[in-house]
Write a protein that holds these residues in place. Structure first.
Motif, PDB file in Angstrom:
ATOM      1  N   ARG A  30     -19.713  21.790 -37.197  1.00 42.42           N
ATOM      2  CA  ARG A  30     -19.412  22.525 -36.322  1.00 42.42           C
ATOM      3  C   ARG A  30     -20.153  24.207 -36.738  1.00 42.42           C
ATOM      4  N   GLY A  31     -21.218  24.480 -35.909  1.00 44.36           N
ATOM      5  CA  GLY A  31     -21.672  26.038 -36.422  1.00 44.36           C
ATOM      6  C   GLY A  31     -20.631  27.563 -36.227  1.00 44.36           C
ATOM      7  N   ALA A  32     -21.163  28.396 -36.491  1.00 44.33           N
ATOM      8  CA  ALA A  32     -21.061  29.695 -36.356  1.00 44.33           C
ATOM      9  C   ALA A  32     -21.136  29.836 -35.082  1.00 44.33           C
ATOM     10  N   CYS A  33     -19.470  30.626 -34.673  1.00 41.95           N
ATOM     11  CA  CYS A  33     -19.350  30.772 -33.195  1.00 41.95           C
ATOM     12  C   CYS A  33     -19.751  31.601 -32.879  1.00 41.95           C
ATOM     13  N   THR A  34     -20.218  32.682 -31.070  1.00 41.75           N
ATOM     14  CA  THR A  34     -20.369  34.008 -30.888  1.00 41.75           C
ATOM     15  C   THR A  34     -19.514  34.694 -31.071  1.00 41.75           C
ATOM     16  N   ASN A  35     -17.884  34.480 -30.453  1.00 40.12           N
ATOM     17  CA  ASN A  35     -17.506  34.966 -30.114  1.00 40.12           C
ATOM     18  C   ASN A  35     -15.736  34.541 -30.822  1.00 40.12           C
ATOM     19  N   PRO A  36     -14.750  35.107 -30.127  1.00 44.20           N
ATOM     20  CA  PRO A  36     -12.879  34.979 -30.563  1.00 44.20           C
ATOM     21  C   PRO A  36     -13.083  33.310 -30.115  1.00 44.20           C
ATOM     22  N   TYR A  37     -13.434  33.520 -28.408  1.00 46.47           N
ATOM     23  CA  TYR A  37     -12.881  32.457 -27.733  1.00 46.47           C
ATOM     24  C   TYR A  37     -12.878  31.121 -28.479  1.00 46.47           C
ATOM     25  N   GLY A  38     -14.304  30.884 -28.878  1.00 48.28           N
ATOM     26  CA  GLY A  38     -15.207  29.600 -29.537  1.00 48.28           C
ATOM     27  C   GLY A  38     -14.455  29.537 -30.813  1.00 48.28           C
ATOM     28  N   TRP A  39     -14.281  30.870 -31.395  1.00 49.38           N
ATOM     29  CA  TRP A  39     -13.412  30.400 -33.274  1.00 49.38           C
ATOM     30  C   TRP A  39     -12.538  29.900 -32.656  1.00 49.38           C
ATOM     31  N   THR A  40     -11.575  30.448 -31.586  1.00 45.14           N
ATOM     32  CA  THR A  40      -9.905  29.220 -31.516  1.00 45.14           C
ATOM     33  C   THR A  40     -10.816  27.900 -31.258  1.00 45.14           C
ATOM     34  N   LYS A  41     -11.225  27.924 -29.984  1.00 44.57           N
ATOM     35  CA  LYS A  41     -11.954  26.625 -30.142  1.00 44.57           C
ATOM     36  C   LYS A  41     -12.090  25.548 -31.655  1.00 44.57           C
ATOM     37  N   SER A  42     -12.493  26.337 -32.194  1.00 47.41           N
ATOM     38  CA  SER A  42     -13.114  25.625 -32.980  1.00 47.41           C
ATOM     39  C   SER A  42     -12.450  25.222 -34.531  1.00 47.41           C
ATOM     40  N   MET A  43     -11.501  26.619 -34.635  1.00 42.34           N
ATOM     41  CA  MET A  43     -10.301  26.601 -35.680  1.00 42.34           C
ATOM     42  C   MET A  43      -9.526  25.656 -35.479  1.00 42.34           C
ATOM     43  N   ILE A  44      -9.080  25.513 -33.858  1.00 44.21           N
ATOM     44  CA  ILE A  44      -8.010  24.607 -33.496  1.00 44.21           C
ATOM     45  C   ILE A  44      -8.841  22.962 -33.455  1.00 44.21           C
ATOM     46  N   GLU A  45      -9.924  22.615 -33.172  1.00 45.80           N
ATOM     47  CA  GLU A  45     -10.625  21.381 -33.727  1.00 45.80           C
ATOM     48  C   GLU A  45      -9.798  20.942 -35.324  1.00 45.80           C
ATOM     49  N   GLN A  46     -10.353  21.676 -36.001  1.00 42.43           N
ATOM     50  CA  GLN A  46      -9.782  21.966 -37.163  1.00 42.43           C
ATOM     51  C   GLN A  46      -8.591  21.848 -37.762  1.00 42.43           C
ATOM     52  N   ILE A  47      -7.563  22.343 -37.069  1.00 42.33           N
ATOM     53  CA  ILE A  47      -6.352  21.868 -37.172  1.00 42.33           C
ATOM     54  C   ILE A  47      -5.578  20.962 -36.873  1.00 42.33           C
ATOM     55  N   LEU A  48      -6.016  20.529 -36.113  1.00 38.28           N
ATOM     56  CA  LEU A  48      -6.089  18.961 -35.104  1.00 38.28           C
ATOM     57  C   LEU A  48      -6.680  17.974 -36.072  1.00 38.28           C
ATOM     58  N   SER A  78     -12.493  37.649 -24.936  1.00 36.38           N
ATOM     59  CA  SER A  78     -11.992  37.688 -26.572  1.00 36.38           C
ATOM     60  C   SER A  78     -12.724  38.349 -27.502  1.00 36.38           C
ATOM     61  N   VAL A  79     -14.220  39.450 -27.359  1.00 35.87           N
ATOM     62  CA  VAL A  79     -14.387  39.913 -28.011  1.00 35.87           C
ATOM     63  C   VAL A  79     -13.334  41.011 -28.320  1.00 35.87           C
ATOM     64  N   ARG A  80     -12.776  41.392 -26.987  1.00 35.23           N
ATOM     65  CA  ARG A  80     -12.115  43.330 -26.726  1.00 35.23           C
ATOM     66  C   ARG A  80     -10.973  43.315 -27.745  1.00 35.23           C
ATOM     67  N   ILE A  81      -9.970  42.074 -27.624  1.00 32.53           N
ATOM     68  CA  ILE A  81      -8.517  41.554 -27.703  1.00 32.53           C
ATOM     69  C   ILE A  81      -8.032  40.704 -29.150  1.00 32.53           C
ATOM     70  N   PRO A  82      -8.814  40.395 -29.778  1.00 27.73           N
ATOM     71  CA  PRO A  82      -9.716  39.206 -30.691  1.00 27.73           C
ATOM     72  C   PRO A  82      -8.219  39.102 -30.778  1.00 27.73           C
ATOM     73  N   LEU A  83      -7.142  39.332 -31.341  1.00 31.53           N
ATOM     74  CA  LEU A  83      -5.688  39.295 -31.917  1.00 31.53           C
ATOM     75  C   LEU A  83      -4.941  38.661 -30.740  1.00 31.53           C
ATOM     76  N   ASN A  84      -5.713  38.717 -29.370  1.00 35.48           N
ATOM     77  CA  ASN A  84      -4.354  38.109 -28.317  1.00 35.48           C
ATOM     78  C   ASN A  84      -4.805  36.391 -28.199  1.00 35.48           C
ATOM     79  N   TYR A  85      -6.188  36.497 -28.069  1.00 38.66           N
ATOM     80  CA  TYR A  85      -6.726  35.108 -29.009  1.00 38.66           C
ATOM     81  C   TYR A  85      -6.829  33.976 -29.491  1.00 38.66           C
ATOM     82  N   TYR A  86      -6.425  35.031 -30.411  1.00 37.07           N
ATOM     83  CA  TYR A  86      -6.012  33.479 -32.079  1.00 37.07           C
ATOM     84  C   TYR A  86      -4.661  33.262 -31.925  1.00 37.07           C
ATOM     85  N   GLU A  87      -3.860  34.667 -31.872  1.00 36.67           N
ATOM     86  CA  GLU A  87      -2.644  34.620 -31.847  1.00 36.67           C
ATOM     87  C   GLU A  87      -2.137  33.606 -30.213  1.00 36.67           C
ATOM     88  N   ASN A  88      -2.495  33.558 -29.626  1.00 36.92           N
ATOM     89  CA  ASN A  88      -2.158  32.451 -28.145  1.00 36.92           C
ATOM     90  C   ASN A  88      -2.283  31.136 -28.305  1.00 36.92           C
TER      91      ASN A  88
END
Ligand code: WQD
Length: 338
Positions: free
Chosen positions: A142-160, A89-99
């Motif tokens: 929720r805190g600051a995540c250390t990688n994009p994978y974690g951020w997708t989880k945090s963002m989806i929590e907010q969206i839901l 997720s650090v290498r290909i963040p856009l794929n993670y956020y998009e998917n």
């Protein structure tokens, strides 16, 4: 009840299929098998003697999700589908956020259109970030995540959470998993990582099996009792049973609920390695190695809310986790591949 499991052929999804079928529910799986195998679902049927209805397709594709919801009468869904490799997720963040974000939004839109408004989401303890101190309670910000994978989880929590505010007919349960390990006791289903495993237990198993030469234990100078990182490892069947309770809860309640799924108990890397060696009567080739970037010294749950709301707590020990993980590895040295 009849539940839709996106990503239901994956590690946690397949074990949840077993737990749901054993509890007398029906399951419908939507999976694109990107990081999973249809063989897992055949094994679920073997374990339970019950049928899994499976659709191959992508959760980001609304036509696919609509087709499933047109065909099947669904009471609630669990959204497991998503990319999950931290380093990638650090290498290909856009794929993670998009998917990850797209699939969650698409699923919710299609569910709404079909009047199915009960969802359990696979979130992660990683959303507690670096600011909070364990034991983590669900009311911590929720805190600051250390990688994009974690951020997708945090963002989806907010969206839901925002979705429920906009439409109070929705029920959302955000399950924050700690460190799922182990396998079904039959050894028929388990974790099947692609490539070199990042996580501790699969790496231990592959080292024991001789697939990897040596286990590197990352960091022995952390401010913890033995210097190695402490995690809340939870047996995947305990986690799966937590989903059964969460779905049954979602059928009876409305609004958003955040629930930790952990044991509440922390074990260090050294403790896990020792338990694995003792319970399986073997010695691992291993070495101390430098810290791994992004690792927190300690992470473990306060697991009392799950007990209070769901009447659920983990019952399997670290020894059970180590024994069942090794059992699966021995029976399936190449995972689901022949
Ligand atoms: C545990 C401990 C490592 C491998 C990650 C994600 C989290 C969640 C679960 C899921 C750490 C040490 C590991 C090895 C080692 N994601 N270790 N040698 O980092 O707590 O959580 O997986 O999809 O979001 O961050 O789990 O199993 O990778 O590591 O010493 O070869 O084992 O440094 O202390 P982690 P992990």
């Amino acid at each position: 009840m009849r539940f839709l499991l996106t990503g239901g052929a994956g590690f946690i999804g397949s074990h949840t299929c077993v737990a749901l079928l054993n509890a007398g529910h029906e399951v419908v799986v939507l999976d694109n098998y990107y990081n999973s195998s249809p063989e897992a679902l055949r094994r679920v049927e073997k374990i339970t003697g019950k049928k899994v209805t499976a659709y191959e397709g992508d959760c980001c594709d609304a036509d696919t999700v609509n087709r499933v919801l047109d065909n099947e009468k669904i009471d609630a869904a669990v959204h497991f589908a998503g990319y999950k490799a931290v380093g990638e997720s650090v290498r290909i963040p856009l794929n993670y956020y998009e998917n990850n974000i797209n699939s969650a939004i698409t699923l919710c839109r299609c569910m709404s259109a079909h009047g199915v408004k009960r969802l359990v989401f696979s979130s992660s303890a990683t959303v507690y970030g670096e600011q909070n101190q364990p034991p983590y309670t669900e009311d911590m910000p929720r805190g600051a995540c250390t990688n994009p994978y974690g951020w997708t989880k945090s963002m989806i929590e907010q969206i839901l959470t925002d979705l429920v505010v906009s439409d109070p007919q929705w029920t959302v349960v955000l399950l924050r998993y700690f460190n799922p390990v182990g396998a079904h006791e039959s050894g028929l289903i388990g974790e099947d990582p692609s490539g070199i495993p990042n996580n501790l237990m699969p790496f231990i198993c592959q080292t024991a099996a001789g697939v990897r030469e040596k286990l590197s234990m990352f960091g022995n100078d952390y401010p913890t009792p033995d210097g190695t990182c402490v995690r809340d490892y939870i047996h995947v069947m305990d986690l799966a049973e937590g989903h059964v309770k969460a779905l049954e809860y979602a059928m009876q309640h409305q609004g958003t609920e955040i629930i930790n799924l952990g044991t509440g108990e922390g074990y260090s890397v050294y403790q896990v390695v020792r338990a694995f060696e003792q319970v399986n009567h073997l010695t691992l080739r291993k070495q101390d190695a430098p810290r791994r970037a992004g690792d927190l010294p300690e992470s473990y749950a306060n697991a009392s809310k799950a007990e209070r709301l769901l009447g659920w707590h983990a019952t399997r020990s670290l020894e059970d986790m180590c024994r069942d993980a090794w059992h699966w590895q021995q029976l399936n040295p190449h995972g689901y591949r022949e």
